[in-house]
Motif scaffolding. Structure first.
Motif, mmCIF file in Angstrom:
data_model
loop_
_atom_site.group_PDB
_atom_site.id
_atom_site.type_symbol
_atom_site.label_atom_id
_atom_site.label_comp_id
_atom_site.label_asym_id
_atom_site.label_seq_id
_atom_site.Cartn_x
_atom_site.Cartn_y
_atom_site.Cartn_z
ATOM 1 N N LEU A 148 19.355 -16.354 65.853
ATOM 2 C CA LEU A 148 19.351 -17.470 64.903
ATOM 3 C C LEU A 148 19.316 -16.975 63.467
ATOM 4 N N ALA A 149 18.597 -15.880 63.209
ATOM 5 C CA ALA A 149 18.525 -15.337 61.851
ATOM 6 C C ALA A 149 19.905 -14.894 61.369
ATOM 7 N N LEU A 150 20.644 -14.209 62.233
ATOM 8 C CA LEU A 150 22.002 -13.803 61.855
ATOM 9 C C LEU A 150 22.905 -15.024 61.731
ATOM 10 N N GLU A 167 22.674 1.751 53.738
ATOM 11 C CA GLU A 167 23.098 3.009 54.354
ATOM 12 C C GLU A 167 23.186 2.872 55.868
ATOM 13 N N ALA A 168 22.258 2.108 56.444
ATOM 14 C CA ALA A 168 22.275 1.918 57.899
ATOM 15 C C ALA A 168 23.532 1.183 58.342
ATOM 16 N N VAL A 169 23.949 0.172 57.579
ATOM 17 C CA VAL A 169 25.167 -0.550 57.902
ATOM 18 C C VAL A 169 26.366 0.394 57.842
ATOM 19 N N GLY A 170 26.410 1.233 56.827
ATOM 20 C CA GLY A 170 27.495 2.201 56.715
ATOM 21 C C GLY A 170 27.543 3.161 57.894
ATOM 22 N N LYS A 171 26.363 3.581 58.384
ATOM 23 C CA LYS A 171 26.316 4.486 59.527
ATOM 24 C C LYS A 171 26.797 3.795 60.813
ATOM 25 N N LEU A 172 26.447 2.521 60.968
ATOM 26 C CA LEU A 172 26.925 1.777 62.137
ATOM 27 C C LEU A 172 28.440 1.635 62.110
ATOM 28 N N LEU A 261 17.207 -1.847 66.121
ATOM 29 C CA LEU A 261 17.237 -1.255 64.785
ATOM 30 C C LEU A 261 16.390 -2.076 63.816
ATOM 31 N N ALA A 262 16.361 -3.396 64.003
ATOM 32 C CA ALA A 262 15.495 -4.237 63.177
ATOM 33 C C ALA A 262 14.027 -3.981 63.502
ATOM 34 N N ASP A 270 17.790 -8.232 54.318
ATOM 35 C CA ASP A 270 18.919 -8.112 53.378
ATOM 36 C C ASP A 270 20.205 -7.673 54.078
ATOM 37 N N ASP A 271 20.082 -7.137 55.293
ATOM 38 C CA ASP A 271 21.263 -6.672 56.035
ATOM 39 C C ASP A 271 21.823 -7.736 56.969
ATOM 40 N N ALA A 272 21.139 -8.882 57.078
ATOM 41 C CA ALA A 272 21.504 -9.857 58.116
ATOM 42 C C ALA A 272 22.970 -10.282 58.027
#
Length: 463
Positions: A148-150, A167-172, A261-262, A270-272
């Motif tokens: 639901l958050a996403l 940075e985590a998003v970039g790594k994924l 990861l969360a 902020d990454d949602a």
């Protein structure tokens, strides 16, 4: 000089048009009738009136007006493959859960993971009773809260909209790009059948071998020990090698990876948005590349009786993207121009476009459920229904959840969870409202079929 007349030509001026018949010479009109009468049936025959043909969903004594199909009434149409006494919790339908779940990311499991005992992810649901326990657990509720958050994070957002990319998003994204390159390096083998190209097993074997290193690549230095747990989620998010198939259970495993990861604090609030519009969108691109290269068998597909052979979450988060759109309406999925022009920005439209690509024939024939849903007037109602249907048709289905993976981050210990059912029936999914997700979804009149509460799983029977 007068034109020469052909011997067979008649002089038009000598011809007099026949006078129209008078009303008195016409055949008398048929007497009023309450039904359709064949021309050869005598008017006075008491058996002449013929009752109107009743639709399969019509109930006797419902009145003269034609009743709406079950989908439009928010009821259910039993699909031919639905078992008469299919899986249910304690012999009755699972209650709706959205009212007990609020959009939020899970709390970080610890501020210091140096002494945390990470474990390889494994299966822990082996019986229907254990699934019932899971559905009543805090872990299940937290997982729904994460979905639901996403969902909330992408309402009204296009895929190309600016968002924070950590940075985590970039790594994924780099991990997914690596897997995409492997598809290029391992082409499909010569194969006589459409589905199940054996080259996929080679690709999958490389994935299984390198899963620990791939997991470590997305983790910061201080969390490298978590790679042993995340490796199982990575290895099981892209299909099954022995069966060469893929279904919504694998898609849910990828969502579980993001959840873990969360829990580690690697991604946050902020990454949602980026987790959907960047990471999950790239995951879908990769899966469609894998599906059309190796032609994975749809796991548990029921053809026209489902939304999609492979995916469900694009319809959940994709319908959230379209909430409040000024001109793209649910019915717009039937417009080729809309699909071509906007599939690159909206997951829902891209999913419909892919269905049309892999299924030959009109959408009305190959995916009547999508056509039914397209008649619902608003995206908020569709989004609410999709969230509930996701719970009913995935989280509450034993054939899928028996393959779901648990560890120390997404934890569940059978026999210790209190009973509180959180899945929804398909009727709830298409006909009732839930907090935080807008109104309920009731499909319009149409040929599509909804799902039967307690019936077989429609969206990926096996993970």
């Amino acid at each position: 000089m007068q034109p020469t007349a052909a011997p067979w030509a008649k002089k038009a001026q000598d011809e007099t048009p026949a006078a129209p018949p008078s009303r008195s010479t016409m055949a008398p009109p048929l007497p009023p009738d309450t039904g359709t009468r064949a021309p050869w049936v005598k008017a006075g025959d008491p058996a002449a009136p013929m009752a109107p043909t009743a639709a399969p969903w019509a109930k006797p004594g419902a009145g003269s007006a034609a009743p709406l199909p079950a989908v439009s009434r928010g009821e259910l149409t039993k699909a031919p493959w639905a078992a008469a006494s299919g899986y249910s919790l304690a012999g009755h339908s699972v209650d709706a859960a959205v009212a007990h779940a609020e959009p939020r990311l899970p709390e970080v499991a610890s501020t210091d993971f140096s002494s945390h005992a990470f474990v390889p992810a494994g299966k822990r649901i082996h019986t229907a009773e254990q699934l019932k326990q899971f559905l009543g657990s805090d872990t299940a509720r937290d997982f729904v809260c994460f979905v639901l958050a996403l969902n909330e994070a992408v309402k009204g957002k296009q895929l190309s909209d600016c968002c924070e990319e950590s940075e985590a998003v970039g790594k994924l994204l780099a991990l997914l790009d690596t897997l995409g390159r492997w598809v290029d390096e391992i082409p499909a083998a010569a194969h006589s059948l459409r589905y199940g190209n054996p080259a996929y097993r080679t690709w999958s074997a490389r994935l299984a071998e390198q899963a620990p290193q791939l997991a470590a690549s997305v983790l910061p230095h201080e969390l490298q020990a978590a790679a042993v747990e995340l490796a199982g989620y990575i290895a099981n998010s892209f299909g099954d090698a022995p069966r060469i198939d893929y279904g919504t259970g694998h898609e849910t495993t990828f969502c579980a990876l993001l959840y873990c990861l969360a829990k580690l604090g690697v991604v946050g609030t902020d990454d949602a948005q980026a987790l959907v519009t960047r990471v999950f969108a790239r995951y879908l691109q990769l899966m469609r590349k894998i599906q059309t290269t190796y032609w994975l068998e749809p796991a548990g597909s029921h053809g026209v009786w489902g939304l999609d052979d492979y995916h469900f979450l694009p319809f959940v988060w994709g319908s959230a993207q379209l909430v409040g759109h000024p001109f793209i309406k649910p019915s717009s999925i039937q417009s080729g121009e809309v699909l071509e022009g906007y599939a690159g920005e909206y997951l829902y439209l891209a999913a419909v476009k892919f269905v049309k690509q892999v299924k030959k024939g009109p959408l009305q024939e190959t995916s009547p459920m999508l056509i039914d849903i397209s008649g619902i007037p608003s995206w908020p109602k569709i989004n609410s229904g999709m969230v509930k249907m996701y719970q009913a048709e995935l989280l509450a289905k034993f054939p899928i959840m028996q393959h779901f993976l648990f560890g120390s981050l997404l934890d569940f210990q059978p026999g210790t969870a209190p009973s509180r059912a959180i899945g929804s029936t398909a009727r709830d999914a298409v006909g009732s409202a839930g907090s935080g997700t807008g109104g309920g979804m009731a499909a319009p009149a149409g040929p599509g079929r909804a799902v039967e509460a307690g019936g077989a799983a429609k969206q990926g029977d096996a993970a």
